[in-house]
Design an enzyme around this catalytic site. Structure first.
Site, short mmCIF file in Angstrom:
data_model
loop_
_atom_site.label_atom_id
_atom_site.label_comp_id
_atom_site.label_asym_id
_atom_site.label_seq_id
_atom_site.Cartn_x
_atom_site.Cartn_y
_atom_site.Cartn_z
N TYR A 173 3.28 3.10 -3.81
CA TYR A 173 2.32 3.23 -2.72
C TYR A 173 3.17 3.48 -1.48
CZ TYR A 173 -0.68 0.41 -5.85
OH TYR A 173 -1.39 -0.10 -6.91
N CYS B 14 3.81 0.35 0.64
CA CYS B 14 4.28 -0.87 0.01
C CYS B 14 5.70 -1.23 0.46
CB CYS B 14 4.24 -0.69 -1.50
SG CYS B 14 5.06 -2.00 -2.43
N PHE C 183 7.79 -3.31 -0.94
CA PHE C 183 8.68 -3.38 -2.10
C PHE C 183 9.13 -1.98 -2.51
CE2 PHE C 183 6.18 -7.30 -2.42
CZ PHE C 183 7.19 -8.23 -2.53
N CYS C 184 8.22 -1.02 -2.42
CA CYS C 184 8.59 0.37 -2.72
C CYS C 184 9.58 0.89 -1.68
CB CYS C 184 7.35 1.26 -2.75
SG CYS C 184 6.14 0.80 -4.02
#
Length: 325
Positions: A100, A103, A105-106
Site C-alpha cells: 500500500y 503503509c 511498513f512498506c
C-alpha cells in the site's frame, strides 16, 4: 449506498489495521533535497571583507584558498553521504514489492531498497479486495518477491534481503548490532503505533490522509468516492480506540516525545550508524516518510529537533530505485 459505504469502510479499516503490517497512514510526494552541509558562505564573506583592501595578489591567493575550502567541504559531504552499494553479483535480478503506498511498513522496506540502489517493481494492492495477493497465503503487506522467493513481514524482509545483498555485512555480525536491533524494535513496537492517532487526529487531518490514499491507491472509481469520506470517518474513530489501546493521552505530545527520543539517541552523530545510516536509521526514516508532509509531520519537524536528521536521511537515501512500469 449507505450500506455500501459502511461495508467498504469496515473492510478498509480491517485491511489497513490487520496485525502489525497492515497500515493506514498516508504519504505526500517526496521533496527533493540536495543541501550542502557545512556551507562556507559566511566564512567566505568574512574573508572577503578583511581582504578587500589588500593587494590583488593577496585577493587571488585568498580566493584560491576559499575555493579549495569549498571543494574540500563538498568532497567531505560526498564522502559522508556516499552509499555503499552491494556488489553487482549480489544485486537481485527481479524484485517486486506488493504494497500500500501509504503503509509505513512498506515504506520501511522501500527505504532499504532505495538506499542500496536495488531496482524494484511495485504492485499496488487494493486494500479491500486484495486481489493482487490472492496467490499468497500471506494476506498482509508488504510482500517482497526476490528472484522468485517470497519474503514477508517488513523486519524479516529487511534482514533476509540484507543477508542476500551484503553477505559480508550480515545483520547477524554487525559490531554494534545490539543498538541497531534495539531501535529497530522500538520502531515496530512503539513509533508506528503513534502514527495513526496523529494522522487521523481530527476530521480535517483524516480527510487530508484519505485524499492522498484514494488518489494514489489501487481503487475503483466507486471505491474512491466511498472510501474517501466513509474511510476517513471510520479511521477517525478507530484512531481514538488506538489511543486507548496504546495509552496515548496526547497524540501530538507522544509524537514529539518519540522524535526527541530518537534525536537524543543519536548523541551528536550524523546518523545512529555514525557517518552513514544503519538499518535503524532506515527504519525510522521509512515509517516517518508517509507522514512527513502531512500536517502531523510538518508539526513534528516544527516542534522538535528531528528535521536536520530527516533532511540528512533524504539526502543519503537519494532517489527512488523503483522501476517505472
Amino acid at each position: 449506498m449507505r450500506r455500501a459505504s459502511t461495508l467498504a469502510a469496515s473492510a478498509l479499516s480491517r485491511a489497513l489495521l490487520s496485525a502489525n503490517e497492515g497500515c493506514a497512514t498516508t504519504v505526500q510526494p517526496r521533496l527533493l533535497q540536495a543541501a550542502l552541509y557545512g556551507t562556507t558562505t559566511s566564512s567566505t564573506r568574512r574573508w572577503w571583507s578583511s581582504s578587500i583592501s589588500g593587494s590583488a595578489k593577496a585577493v587571488s591567493l585568498g580566493l584560491a584558498g576559499a575555493l579549495a575550502t569549498v571543494a574540500g567541504v563538498a568532497t567531505l559531504s560526498q564522502e559522508v553521504y556516499a552509499k555503499e552499494p552491494p556488489s553487482p553479483e549480489a544485486v537481485p535480478k527481479d524484485v517486486i514489492l506488493y504494497q500500500y503506498e501509504a503503509c509505513p511498513f512498506c515504506n520501511k522496506v522501500k527505504a532499504v531498497l532505495d538506499y542500496y540502489d536495488i531496482p524494484y517493481k511495485v504492485v499496488e494492492v487494493n486494500p479491500i479486495s486484495k486481489k493482487e495477493i490472492k496467490w499468497s497465503d500471506y494476506k498482509k503487506v508488504p510482500i517482497l518477491m526476490v528472484d522468485g522467493e517470497q519474503l514477508v513481514d517488513s523486519s524479516a524482509i529487511i534482514d533476509k534481503l540484507c543477508n542476500k545483498i551484503l553477505p559480508e555485512k550480515s545483520t547477524n555480525s554487525v559490531p554494534d548490532d545490539n543498538e541497531e536491533k534495539k531501535w529497530r524494535q522500538w520502531v515496530d513496537n512503539h513509533l508506528v503505533h503513534i502514527l495513526s492517532p496523529n494522522i487521523y487526529r481530527n476530521t480535517s487531518e483524516a480527510l487530508e490522509s484519505f485524499d492522498y490514499i484514494t488518489s494514489n491507491g489501487n481503487f475503483t472509481f466507486t471505491e474512491k468516492i466511498t472510501v474517501k469520506y466513509a474511510g476517513a470517518a471510520a479511521m477517525y474513530f478507530v484512531s481514538k480506540n488506538l489511543k486507548k489501546k496504546y495509552n496515548i493521552f496526547d497524540e501530538r505530545a507522544a509524537l514529539y516525545e518519540a522524535a526527541e527520543t530518537w534525536v537524543d539517541e543519536l548523541k551528536g552523530r550524523e546518523f545512529l550508524g555514525g557517518s552513514k545510516p544503519n538499518l535503524a536509521d532506515l527504519a525510522v526514516f521509512g515509517v516517518l516518510r508517509p507522514i512527513r508532509y502531512l500536517r502531523s509531520g510538518r508539526d513534528m519537524v516544527e516542534h522538535t529537533r528531528i528535521g536536520e536528521w530527516y533532511s540528512r536521511m533524504e539526502h543519503a537515501v537519494g532517489e527512488s530505485s523503483r522501476i517505472k512500469t
